[in-house]
Every structure is written in C-alpha cells, then in structure tokens.
Design an enzyme around this catalytic site. Sequence first.
Site, PDB file in Angstrom:
ATOM      1  N   GLU A 179     -15.857   6.860   6.182  1.00  0.00           N
ATOM      2  CA  GLU A 179     -15.078   6.127   7.181  1.00  0.00           C
ATOM      3  C   GLU A 179     -14.879   7.048   8.370  1.00  0.00           C
ATOM      4  O   GLU A 179     -15.485   8.118   8.431  1.00  0.00           O
ATOM      5  CB  GLU A 179     -13.731   5.686   6.593  1.00  0.00           C
ATOM      6  CG  GLU A 179     -12.872   6.855   6.140  1.00  0.00           C
ATOM      7  CD  GLU A 179     -11.460   6.467   5.747  1.00  0.00           C
ATOM      8  OE1 GLU A 179     -11.034   5.336   6.004  1.00  0.00           O
ATOM      9  OE2 GLU A 179     -10.780   7.335   5.190  1.00  0.00           O
ATOM     10  N   LYS A 212      -2.536   7.208   1.353  1.00  0.00           N
ATOM     11  CA  LYS A 212      -2.215   7.420   2.772  1.00  0.00           C
ATOM     12  C   LYS A 212      -1.079   8.439   2.817  1.00  0.00           C
ATOM     13  O   LYS A 212       0.101   8.089   2.967  1.00  0.00           O
ATOM     14  CB  LYS A 212      -1.841   6.080   3.423  1.00  0.00           C
ATOM     15  CG  LYS A 212      -2.040   6.102   4.929  1.00  0.00           C
ATOM     16  CD  LYS A 212      -2.059   4.709   5.496  1.00  0.00           C
ATOM     17  CE  LYS A 212      -1.872   4.696   6.993  1.00  0.00           C
ATOM     18  NZ  LYS A 212      -2.898   5.386   7.764  1.00  0.00           N
ATOM     19  N   ARG A 253       0.838  -1.212   0.000  1.00  0.00           N
ATOM     20  CA  ARG A 253       0.000   0.000   0.000  1.00  0.00           C
ATOM     21  C   ARG A 253       0.871   1.260   0.000  1.00  0.00           C
ATOM     22  O   ARG A 253       0.528   2.256  -0.641  1.00  0.00           O
ATOM     23  CB  ARG A 253      -0.952  -0.005   1.202  1.00  0.00           C
ATOM     24  CG  ARG A 253      -1.956   1.143   1.142  1.00  0.00           C
ATOM     25  CD  ARG A 253      -3.032   1.037   2.206  1.00  0.00           C
ATOM     26  NE  ARG A 253      -2.487   1.141   3.547  1.00  0.00           N
ATOM     27  CZ  ARG A 253      -3.197   1.015   4.664  1.00  0.00           C
ATOM     28  NH1 ARG A 253      -4.490   0.758   4.594  1.00  0.00           N
ATOM     29  NH2 ARG A 253      -2.633   1.125   5.844  1.00  0.00           N
TER      30      ARG A 253
HETATM   31  N1  PMP Z   1      -8.927   5.091   7.508  1.00  0.00           N
HETATM   32  C1  PMP Z   1      -7.959   5.986   7.754  1.00  0.00           C
HETATM   33  C2  PMP Z   1      -8.195   7.408   7.363  1.00  0.00           C
HETATM   34  C3  PMP Z   1      -6.757   5.585   8.352  1.00  0.00           C
HETATM   35  O1  PMP Z   1      -5.784   6.476   8.579  1.00  0.00           O
HETATM   36  C4  PMP Z   1      -6.577   4.226   8.706  1.00  0.00           C
HETATM   37  C5  PMP Z   1      -5.283   3.770   9.326  1.00  0.00           C
HETATM   38  N2  PMP Z   1      -5.183   4.082  10.678  1.00  0.00           N
HETATM   39  C6  PMP Z   1      -7.636   3.331   8.472  1.00  0.00           C
HETATM   40  C7  PMP Z   1      -8.782   3.794   7.843  1.00  0.00           C
HETATM   41  C8  PMP Z   1      -7.506   1.883   8.819  1.00  0.00           C
HETATM   42  O2  PMP Z   1      -6.616   1.271   7.919  1.00  0.00           O
HETATM   43  P1  PMP Z   1      -5.728   0.024   8.345  1.00  0.00           P
HETATM   44  O3  PMP Z   1      -6.676  -1.044   8.748  1.00  0.00           O
HETATM   45  O4  PMP Z   1      -4.969  -0.315   7.110  1.00  0.00           O
HETATM   46  O5  PMP Z   1      -4.866   0.475   9.459  1.00  0.00           O
END
Ligand code: PMP
Length: 292
Positions: free
Chosen positions: A184, A151, A52
């Site tokens: 989210e 990200k 990622r």
């Molecule tokens: N959404 C956002 C905006 C995030 O920064 C994150 C990571 N903390 C997540 C969702 C969750 O992603 P992951 O399960 O890959 O940590």
Amino acid sequence: MSLKIFIDGRYFGERDAKVSVFDHGLLYGDGVFEGIRIYNGRVFKLKEHIDRLFCSAKAILLDIPMSHSQIMRATLETCRKNKLRDGYIRLIVTRGVGTLGLNPNRCKRGSVIIIADKIQVYPPELYARGMEIVTVPTVRNLHSAVNPAIKSLNYLNNILAKIEANNAGVEEAVMLNSEGFVAECTADNIFIVKSGKLFTPPLSAGALYGITRGTVIDIAREAGIEVSEPNLTRYDLFNADECFLTGTGAEIIPVVKIDGRVIGSGKPGRLTRQLVGKYHALTKATGEPIYV
Ligand code: PMP
C-alpha cells in the site's frame, strides 16, 4: 476560535489540551488511532472507524476505557462543540501514563483524545491532473512484527517511506512488502484498473484494512465492475490502464506516473473518475448526523 479538544471526558482549549510526558503513547508510540471525515454535517463511516479502533486496541491488548457507543457519542459531541459541518476527526487512544520502563502493566488507564478540525487535503490540481508516486526502499512491516493491520501510533515505518517519497520530489510512496509485492502507500491503499477490472493488493500483502478501500470495492461491485485482490508487483502497476489511491483524507486520488513510467494515457482514467463521482455522492448522502 480555539478548538475544543476532548481528553478523557473533559474539553480543553488548544493551549491547554496536554498529555503527560509519561504517557506511553508519547514514550513508545503505544496506542492506536483513527482518522475520520465529516461531510455535510455527518460523520462518514463512524461505526466502521470505531470498530477498527477497537480491533487495533484488541490486537495490542489495550483496554479502551470507554464503550463503542460512548466513543460514538463523544465524537459527535466534539464535532458539535467545534461547530463543524465539514472536517476531519482524529481519535486517539494511548496506553496512558506509566513509568519510563516499557512495561505496559504500569499504565493504569488508557487515555482517549478526540480532535475535530478542518481538513487539509492534497491540492485540487493533483486530483484533476493525477499524481506521481514512487516505490521506496523502506518495506512494509511484517505481519509477524507490528502487523500493518493495526492502526497504531507507531507510524515511523510509514514516515520513513514518506521521507523517501519527499526526497524523490513526490507526495506519496508505494511500499512493497518483504517479498517484493505491492502492499500500500504510506497513508493510502492502492488500486489499479486493467481491462475494465479493478485490482487491489490483498490485506495479507501488508495493507491496512482501509475503510475507503472497502467502500470503493462495494461501490465498484454495485456498478457491476469486477474487483479482485491478487498479489501485485511493480510490473502490474507500470502496465495498468489506470491507478488510484484511497484513504479517508485523500478520498480517491488518481495516479498517472509511477517510478517514471506513465500509467495508461497519463491522465486520470474513465473508471477512476466514475468511482470518484460515486464516492462523493455517497459521502454527501450518508453518515452519522451530528446535528439532530
Ligand atoms: N493505509 C495506511 C497506512 C493508512 O494510514 C490509511 C489511513 N490514512 C489508509 C491506508 C487508508 O485507510 P482509510 O481508508 O481507512 O482511511
């Protein structure tokens, strides 16, 4: 013991781990990052996180000056140097040192930073009782702007939403997209349970391609639970039987109240607890071994 922090191939103590004030990561949030968990002497989903990271970098035309396997080795080495068996890794790639102007072409070489430390999670009571969250006015970025799938180091949109959550006296915020659909949370993906089925917003609603989200979908399907990704509204959240958030840091955390509406029975639900059990079992048993 002072942490040993990796910066561009060398290790520095906490006090000496520094970046230039001309780094575009600092000047403009121009860079990408990952947050990764260490459980029981193994790095959980390391390959997926590095994949990622490279996808985020590709989307912003940032050349990572290390290969996938070099980053993998350096990450494991950083964990070893810090003697961690359980913890959290922050992997950062900035555009590197440039001039005061925006032009990324002035940055000759990206910078890779790896910090491995102990983890601070939400208090255990929140996992036991479930948390309260609210929807906030700050909407999720449009895909046509800074795509939320990237990200990037530019988290100000999420930070504004987090401030709004804090102002409302809760720990996390649900962010809607510009059409009013649920996207989210500020650092977690969101799921609901309705009539024994699992629902989570589609990535096109403006969510990060969460690695925990993907893992939970896989675990649920293996257990014969139906999972789908329709657009969800606040109404769907309010009328869910169960709700939970997923993220590398938070793992799976139950939600029992949204915007003052009690969700389901007001206690962490049965399916949520079942998924938490399976998720913990997986984190303990899988991952890239640090000490071999
Ligand atoms: N959404 C956002 C905006 C995030 O920064 C994150 C990571 N903390 C997540 C969702 C969750 O992603 P992951 O399960 O890959 O940590």
